[in-house]
Design a protein around this motif. Structure first.
Motif, PDB file in Angstrom:
ATOM      1  N   ALA A  82       3.028  -0.672   1.988  1.00  0.00           N
ATOM      2  CA  ALA A  82       2.852  -1.848   2.855  1.00  0.00           C
ATOM      3  C   ALA A  82       1.700  -1.616   3.830  1.00  0.00           C
ATOM      4  O   ALA A  82       1.850  -1.798   5.040  1.00  0.00           O
ATOM      5  N   TRP A  83       0.573  -1.182   3.305  1.00  0.00           N
ATOM      6  CA  TRP A  83      -0.694  -1.004   4.030  1.00  0.00           C
ATOM      7  C   TRP A  83      -0.621   0.041   5.137  1.00  0.00           C
ATOM      8  O   TRP A  83      -1.452   0.074   6.043  1.00  0.00           O
ATOM      9  N   THR A  84       0.374   0.917   5.054  1.00  0.00           N
ATOM     10  CA  THR A  84       0.464   1.986   6.043  1.00  0.00           C
ATOM     11  C   THR A  84       1.005   3.248   5.368  1.00  0.00           C
ATOM     12  O   THR A  84       1.128   3.289   4.145  1.00  0.00           O
ATOM     13  N   TYR A  85       1.317   4.285   6.163  1.00  0.00           N
ATOM     14  CA  TYR A  85       1.788   5.532   5.551  1.00  0.00           C
ATOM     15  C   TYR A  85       3.291   5.471   5.275  1.00  0.00           C
ATOM     16  O   TYR A  85       4.027   4.679   5.874  1.00  0.00           O
ATOM     17  N   ALA A  86       3.732   6.312   4.364  1.00  0.00           N
ATOM     18  CA  ALA A  86       5.125   6.283   3.925  1.00  0.00           C
ATOM     19  C   ALA A  86       6.043   6.804   5.038  1.00  0.00           C
ATOM     20  O   ALA A  86       5.640   7.635   5.859  1.00  0.00           O
ATOM     21  N   PRO A  87       7.301   6.331   5.068  1.00  0.00           N
ATOM     22  CA  PRO A  87       8.232   6.694   6.143  1.00  0.00           C
ATOM     23  C   PRO A  87       8.427   8.200   6.337  1.00  0.00           C
ATOM     24  O   PRO A  87       8.656   8.642   7.475  1.00  0.00           O
ATOM     25  N   ALA A  88       8.326   8.989   5.287  1.00  0.00           N
ATOM     26  CA  ALA A  88       8.506  10.445   5.448  1.00  0.00           C
ATOM     27  C   ALA A  88       7.513  11.007   6.473  1.00  0.00           C
ATOM     28  O   ALA A  88       7.820  11.969   7.184  1.00  0.00           O
ATOM     29  N   LEU A  89       6.334  10.406   6.554  1.00  0.00           N
ATOM     30  CA  LEU A  89       5.351  10.895   7.531  1.00  0.00           C
ATOM     31  C   LEU A  89       5.738  10.520   8.958  1.00  0.00           C
ATOM     32  O   LEU A  89       5.425  11.242   9.902  1.00  0.00           O
ATOM     33  N   ASN A  90       6.430   9.387   9.089  1.00  0.00           N
ATOM     34  CA  ASN A  90       6.957   9.012  10.413  1.00  0.00           C
ATOM     35  C   ASN A  90       7.856  10.112  10.945  1.00  0.00           C
ATOM     36  O   ASN A  90       7.747  10.503  12.109  1.00  0.00           O
ATOM     37  N   THR A  91       8.763  10.560  10.069  1.00  0.00           N
ATOM     38  CA  THR A  91       9.701  11.616  10.464  1.00  0.00           C
ATOM     39  C   THR A  91       8.914  12.864  10.841  1.00  0.00           C
ATOM     40  O   THR A  91       9.178  13.494  11.870  1.00  0.00           O
ATOM     41  N   ILE A 116      -4.401   1.894   6.834  1.00  0.00           N
ATOM     42  CA  ILE A 116      -3.607   3.127   6.874  1.00  0.00           C
ATOM     43  C   ILE A 116      -4.272   4.211   7.713  1.00  0.00           C
ATOM     44  O   ILE A 116      -3.609   4.896   8.486  1.00  0.00           O
ATOM     45  N   PHE A 117      -5.592   4.361   7.590  1.00  0.00           N
ATOM     46  CA  PHE A 117      -6.230   5.462   8.330  1.00  0.00           C
ATOM     47  C   PHE A 117      -6.257   5.178   9.841  1.00  0.00           C
ATOM     48  O   PHE A 117      -6.158   6.111  10.634  1.00  0.00           O
ATOM     49  N   ASP A 118      -6.360   3.906  10.208  1.00  0.00           N
ATOM     50  CA  ASP A 118      -6.244   3.578  11.645  1.00  0.00           C
ATOM     51  C   ASP A 118      -4.864   3.996  12.146  1.00  0.00           C
ATOM     52  O   ASP A 118      -4.730   4.576  13.222  1.00  0.00           O
ATOM     53  N   HIS A 119      -3.838   3.693  11.341  1.00  0.00           N
ATOM     54  CA  HIS A 119      -2.473   4.023  11.759  1.00  0.00           C
ATOM     55  C   HIS A 119      -2.281   5.537  11.837  1.00  0.00           C
ATOM     56  O   HIS A 119      -1.627   6.046  12.753  1.00  0.00           O
ATOM     57  N   MET A 120      -2.853   6.248  10.887  1.00  0.00           N
ATOM     58  CA  MET A 120      -2.715   7.715  10.909  1.00  0.00           C
ATOM     59  C   MET A 120      -3.489   8.297  12.090  1.00  0.00           C
ATOM     60  O   MET A 120      -3.026   9.221  12.760  1.00  0.00           O
ATOM     61  N   ASN A 121      -4.668   7.740  12.343  1.00  0.00           N
ATOM     62  CA  ASN A 121      -5.448   8.202  13.503  1.00  0.00           C
ATOM     63  C   ASN A 121      -4.665   7.977  14.800  1.00  0.00           C
ATOM     64  O   ASN A 121      -4.677   8.831  15.685  1.00  0.00           O
ATOM     65  N   ASP A 122      -3.992   6.832  14.893  1.00  0.00           N
ATOM     66  CA  ASP A 122      -3.193   6.554  16.103  1.00  0.00           C
ATOM     67  C   ASP A 122      -2.086   7.589  16.253  1.00  0.00           C
ATOM     68  O   ASP A 122      -1.844   8.101  17.351  1.00  0.00           O
ATOM     69  N   ALA A 123      -1.418   7.879  15.153  1.00  0.00           N
ATOM     70  CA  ALA A 123      -0.290   8.826  15.211  1.00  0.00           C
ATOM     71  C   ALA A 123      -0.762  10.249  15.531  1.00  0.00           C
ATOM     72  O   ALA A 123       0.013  11.058  16.027  1.00  0.00           O
ATOM     73  N   LEU A 124      -2.040  10.508  15.251  1.00  0.00           N
ATOM     74  CA  LEU A 124      -2.567  11.886  15.413  1.00  0.00           C
ATOM     75  C   LEU A 124      -3.656  11.932  16.478  1.00  0.00           C
ATOM     76  O   LEU A 124      -4.593  12.726  16.402  1.00  0.00           O
ATOM     77  N   LYS A 125      -3.541  11.079  17.473  1.00  0.00           N
ATOM     78  CA  LYS A 125      -4.678  10.847  18.379  1.00  0.00           C
ATOM     79  C   LYS A 125      -5.092  12.062  19.216  1.00  0.00           C
ATOM     80  O   LYS A 125      -6.195  12.091  19.718  1.00  0.00           O
TER      81      LYS A 125
END
Ligand SMILES: Cc1cc2nc3c(=O)[nH]c(=O)nc-3n(C[C@H](O)[C@H](O)[C@H](O)COP(=O)(O)O)c2cc1C
Length: 161
Positions: A82-91, A116-125
């Motif tokens: 769904a245009w983002t990273y899989a839930p396992a990465l959330n955990t 997806i990469f924007d979302h990953m960048n946000d999570a890893l800011k």
């Protein structure tokens, strides 16, 4: 510097890329495995998996047998859900506060990676992002070329450090 490739994969594409990257740069490898992974098949997998991704579900993972903080360089990979990273990465992102690491991102998708990469960048800011690369269903499309592309990309990142 210690290197690790961390990934989740539901149908094997991301796993194949992850294994080839790890081999190319001589890194450790860690697969994130939910205790209960998506059971649905066919169209329903998109419905349930997509919902889990959009609502930021955090599935419980099997124990990780690696000391994540001992690594300096992390390659992190996921399929696009769904245009983002899989839930396992959330955990994973919630359980491991990553700070000042050097991180490279990769994903596999069916043709629509969204942001997806924007979302990953946000999570890893609080980290340095070294690069991003995506692959379109590499088990089905140009597998050898995609493996080469993954290896070259990873080797170049390591060379420039
Ligand atoms: C729940 C779910 C949602 C998906 N959502 C997307 C999407 O938004 N965009 C896309 O291009 N592909 C989407 N896909 C396709 C996968 O990202 C793609 O097939 C990927 O290569 C699978 O990687 P894997 O084999 O490592 O699981 C979705 C697949 C699933 C199971």
């Amino acid at each position: 510097m210690k290197k690790i490739v961390i990934f989740y994969s539901f149908e094997g594409d991301t796993k194949m890329i992850a294994e080839n990257i790890a081999q190319a740069i001589d890194a450790d490898i860690l697969e994130l495995k939910p205790k209960q992974d998506l059971k649905s098949k066919g169209f329903m997998k998109y419905v349930w998996g997509g919902k889990a991704a959009i609502t930021h579900k955090q599935p419980e993972l099997l124990p990780l047998n690696k000391d994540i903080n001992s690594y300096d360089i992390l390659f992190i990979g996921t399929p696009v859900w769904a245009w983002t990273y899989a839930p396992a990465l959330n955990t994973f992102f919630s359980a491991h506060l990553l700070l000042d690491k050097k991180i490279a991102l990769f994903c596999c998708h069916g043709g629509g990676k969204g942001k997806i990469f924007d979302h990953m960048n946000d999570a890893l800011k609080d980290n340095q992002i070294l690069g991003e690369i995506d692959f379109q269903d590499p088990l089905k499309n140009n597998t050898d070329k995609n493996i080469e592309k993954a290896k070259k990309w990873a080797e170049k990142i390591i060379e420039t450090l």
